[in-house]
Design a protein around this motif. Structure first.
Motif, PDB file in Angstrom:
ATOM      1  N   LEU A   1       0.823  -1.206   0.000  1.00 41.77           N
ATOM      2  CA  LEU A   1       0.000   0.000   0.000  1.00 41.77           C
ATOM      3  C   LEU A   1       0.859   1.258   0.000  1.00 41.77           C
ATOM      4  CD1 LEU A   1      -2.193  -2.094   0.864  1.00 41.77           C
ATOM      5  CD2 LEU A   1      -3.197  -0.253   2.236  1.00 41.77           C
ATOM      6  N   LYS A   2       0.436   2.228  -0.791  1.00 37.83           N
ATOM      7  CA  LYS A   2       0.988   3.568  -0.700  1.00 37.83           C
ATOM      8  C   LYS A   2       0.251   4.303   0.416  1.00 37.83           C
ATOM      9  CE  LYS A   2       2.097   3.770  -5.633  1.00 37.83           C
ATOM     10  NZ  LYS A   2       1.867   4.462  -6.936  1.00 37.83           N
ATOM     11  N   ILE A   3       0.918   5.299   0.996  1.00 30.31           N
ATOM     12  CA  ILE A   3       0.337   6.030   2.116  1.00 30.31           C
ATOM     13  C   ILE A   3       0.122   7.489   1.714  1.00 30.31           C
ATOM     14  CG2 ILE A   3       0.563   6.707   4.525  1.00 30.31           C
ATOM     15  CD1 ILE A   3       0.331   3.683   4.103  1.00 30.31           C
ATOM     16  N   GLY A   4      -1.125   7.818   1.471  1.00 23.87           N
ATOM     17  CA  GLY A   4      -1.495   9.204   1.232  1.00 23.87           C
ATOM     18  C   GLY A   4      -2.006   9.822   2.517  1.00 23.87           C
ATOM     19  N   SER A   5      -2.204  11.133   2.514  1.00 24.55           N
ATOM     20  CA  SER A   5      -2.693  11.774   3.728  1.00 24.55           C
ATOM     21  C   SER A   5      -3.345  13.107   3.416  1.00 24.55           C
ATOM     22  CB  SER A   5      -1.542  11.990   4.723  1.00 24.55           C
ATOM     23  OG  SER A   5      -0.639  12.959   4.228  1.00 24.55           O
ATOM     24  N   CYS A   6      -4.250  13.497   4.302  1.00 26.71           N
ATOM     25  CA  CYS A   6      -4.865  14.816   4.200  1.00 26.71           C
ATOM     26  C   CYS A   6      -5.308  15.252   5.589  1.00 26.71           C
ATOM     27  CB  CYS A   6      -6.022  14.841   3.214  1.00 26.71           C
ATOM     28  SG  CYS A   6      -7.231  13.535   3.410  1.00 26.71           S
TER      29      CYS A   6
ATOM     30  N   ALA B   1      -7.276  14.227  -4.599  1.00 27.11           N
ATOM     31  CA  ALA B   1      -5.953  14.752  -4.945  1.00 27.11           C
ATOM     32  C   ALA B   1      -4.873  13.718  -4.641  1.00 27.11           C
ATOM     33  CB  ALA B   1      -5.687  16.050  -4.183  1.00 27.11           C
ATOM     34  N   ASN B   2      -5.055  12.949  -3.567  1.00 28.35           N
ATOM     35  CA  ASN B   2      -4.127  11.864  -3.259  1.00 28.35           C
ATOM     36  C   ASN B   2      -4.169  10.774  -4.320  1.00 28.35           C
ATOM     37  OD1 ASN B   2      -2.641  11.798  -0.436  1.00 28.35           O
ATOM     38  ND2 ASN B   2      -4.586  12.873  -0.117  1.00 28.35           N
ATOM     39  N   VAL B   3      -5.364  10.432  -4.783  1.00 30.78           N
ATOM     40  CA  VAL B   3      -5.514   9.414  -5.826  1.00 30.78           C
ATOM     41  C   VAL B   3      -4.700   9.795  -7.055  1.00 30.78           C
ATOM     42  CG1 VAL B   3      -7.142   8.334  -7.434  1.00 30.78           C
ATOM     43  CG2 VAL B   3      -7.777   8.639  -5.031  1.00 30.78           C
ATOM     44  N   ILE B   4      -4.800  11.060  -7.452  1.00 30.83           N
ATOM     45  CA  ILE B   4      -4.089  11.540  -8.642  1.00 30.83           C
ATOM     46  C   ILE B   4      -2.576  11.514  -8.410  1.00 30.83           C
ATOM     47  CG2 ILE B   4      -3.698  13.557 -10.107  1.00 30.83           C
ATOM     48  CD1 ILE B   4      -6.675  14.308  -9.510  1.00 30.83           C
ATOM     49  N   ALA B   5      -2.156  12.066  -7.273  1.00 32.13           N
ATOM     50  CA  ALA B   5      -0.719  12.179  -7.005  1.00 32.13           C
ATOM     51  C   ALA B   5      -0.052  10.818  -6.836  1.00 32.13           C
ATOM     52  CB  ALA B   5      -0.494  13.029  -5.757  1.00 32.13           C
ATOM     53  N   LEU B   6      -0.764   9.865  -6.266  1.00 33.83           N
ATOM     54  CA  LEU B   6      -0.187   8.547  -6.010  1.00 33.83           C
ATOM     55  C   LEU B   6      -0.306   7.603  -7.200  1.00 33.83           C
ATOM     56  CD1 LEU B   6      -1.497   7.988  -2.349  1.00 33.83           C
ATOM     57  CD2 LEU B   6       0.813   8.646  -3.059  1.00 33.83           C
ATOM     58  N   GLY B   7      -1.037   8.014  -8.234  1.00 39.08           N
ATOM     59  CA  GLY B   7      -1.174   7.183  -9.418  1.00 39.08           C
ATOM     60  C   GLY B   7      -2.032   5.949  -9.177  1.00 39.08           C
ATOM     61  N   ILE B   8      -3.108   6.100  -8.408  1.00 43.29           N
ATOM     62  CA  ILE B   8      -3.987   4.977  -8.093  1.00 43.29           C
ATOM     63  C   ILE B   8      -4.955   4.734  -9.248  1.00 43.29           C
ATOM     64  CG2 ILE B   8      -5.649   4.070  -6.427  1.00 43.29           C
ATOM     65  CD1 ILE B   8      -2.747   4.521  -5.394  1.00 43.29           C
ATOM     66  N   GLU B   9      -5.170   3.476  -9.585  1.00 47.58           N
ATOM     67  CA  GLU B   9      -5.979   3.131 -10.754  1.00 47.58           C
ATOM     68  C   GLU B   9      -7.469   3.353 -10.546  1.00 47.58           C
ATOM     69  OE1 GLU B   9      -5.071  -0.916 -11.540  1.00 47.58           O
ATOM     70  OE2 GLU B   9      -2.981  -0.543 -12.053  1.00 47.58           O
ATOM     71  N   ASP B  10      -7.957   3.186  -9.323  1.00 45.71           N
ATOM     72  CA  ASP B  10      -9.392   3.184  -9.070  1.00 45.71           C
ATOM     73  C   ASP B  10      -9.627   3.651  -7.640  1.00 45.71           C
ATOM     74  OD1 ASP B  10     -12.136   2.303  -8.503  1.00 45.71           O
ATOM     75  OD2 ASP B  10     -11.966   1.032 -10.277  1.00 45.71           O
ATOM     76  N   VAL B  11     -10.599   4.540  -7.431  1.00 43.33           N
ATOM     77  CA  VAL B  11     -10.877   5.011  -6.079  1.00 43.33           C
ATOM     78  C   VAL B  11     -11.287   3.869  -5.157  1.00 43.33           C
ATOM     79  CG1 VAL B  11     -11.455   7.375  -6.710  1.00 43.33           C
ATOM     80  CG2 VAL B  11     -13.256   5.621  -6.721  1.00 43.33           C
ATOM     81  N   ALA B  12     -11.862   2.813  -5.722  1.00 47.10           N
ATOM     82  CA  ALA B  12     -12.264   1.659  -4.916  1.00 47.10           C
ATOM     83  C   ALA B  12     -11.071   0.869  -4.393  1.00 47.10           C
ATOM     84  CB  ALA B  12     -13.178   0.737  -5.727  1.00 47.10           C
ATOM     85  N   ALA B  13      -9.880   1.200  -4.866  1.00 47.30           N
ATOM     86  CA  ALA B  13      -8.656   0.562  -4.373  1.00 47.30           C
ATOM     87  C   ALA B  13      -8.018   1.378  -3.260  1.00 47.30           C
ATOM     88  CB  ALA B  13      -7.663   0.374  -5.512  1.00 47.30           C
TER      89      ALA B  13
END
Length: 285
Positions: free
Chosen positions: A123-128, A171-183
């Protein structure tokens, strides 16, 4: 090209105060009390906690809209608080917050080990956070000195809308390069933070005991009897019910078990938008 559900989680999007740092979420609440006091308006810690999770200007505006607090302001100034008054309180809040944030910067016990387990699972770790960038920069630096560095950080004033809007999580989804919000799984100790994750289409985990809802120090939490703890879990679960978190656990340390369960559900074809919510898993830490 056809759509297929993600098979497993790719990222955890974590809140800061009350989630990874500042057990009990004392840094923002105490400063709200002090900022209002400088304007001659009394505020209790419980009142200050009410809108927690919002951006700080919006938090102050919401507090000023509470009839009892607005009445106190009227007694002090002869008028109800305007947006200009909210801005004046906010401008006093900010230097107080920056000056005192280090007093409540300790990592939640066990958080570093938990984060290592999450990263080991890919898992990548995003934050807000509800903090603006000026405060967030200091929080991030203090956390780094204790060993925690998120893969991405989004402050509340870095997107057009703060919580409960989904902009920071996305914004985290975009920056982390995540394929799907459900992930993604969004982890937070506040209602606006859970709503943020829900509106972003993510799995959501509400933390019942490390943050705003319980409002105790680590030592206070540890001192609760099993009966007291269960009573608090049920009370806090009721508070979160309207936001419909998918899981409720005591602290961040319960997240690895939740991740395993979400991966099982994803593999079975379940998606966060339609999955059953409110799984009470308080015993998971």
């Amino acid at each position: 090209m056809n759509y297929s559900n993600p098979a497993q989680l790719q990222a955890a999007i974590l809140d800061w105060a009350g989630t990874v740092v500042d057990f009990g979420s004392f840094a923002p609440t105490q400063i709200f009390v002090e900022a209002f006091a400088e304007f001659g308006v009394s505020l209790t810690l419980e009142e200050a906690r009410g809108p927690m999770g919002m951006g700080k200007w919006d938090h102050i505006r919401t507090l000023c809209n509470v009839p009892t607090i607005a009445s106190r302001y009227h007694q002090a100034f002869g008028r109800l608080p305007t947006d200009e008054d909210v801005t004046a309180i906010y401008q006093r809040f900010m230097p107080l917050q920056i000056d005192k944030i280090a007093l409540h910067s300790a990592l939640v016990p066990g958080a570093l080990q938990t984060l290592r387990r999450l990263r080991a699972n890919g898992l990548k770790i995003g934050s807000c956070s509800g903090y603006p960038k000026r405060v967030m920069d200091k929080v991030v630096a203090l956390a780094a000195s204790s060993g925690y560095v998120a893969d991405h950080v989004v402050a509340t004033d870095e997107t057009p809308n703060g919580r409960p809007w989904p902009a920071q999580a996305l914004a985290n989804v975009i920056a982390l390069g995540i394929e799907d919000v459900a992930a993604c799984v969004k982890v937070d100790d506040t209602l606006p933070g859970i709503l943020e994750g829900r509106r972003a289409g993510m799995w959501t985990v509400a933390l019942m005991c490390s943050g705003n809802a319980l409002g105790l120090t680590w030592e206070g939490y540890q001192a609760l009897t099993s009966e007291q703890l269960q009573h608090q879990r049920m009370r806090i679960a009721a508070l979160f019910e309207g936001a419909q978190p998918h899981y409720l656990v005591d602290t961040l340390n319960g997240l690895p078990a939740v991740v395993n369960d979400i991966n099982r559900r994803l593999a079975a074809g379940e998606m966060p938008q339609t999955a059953q919510a409110n799984a009470l898993l308080g015993s998971l830490g």
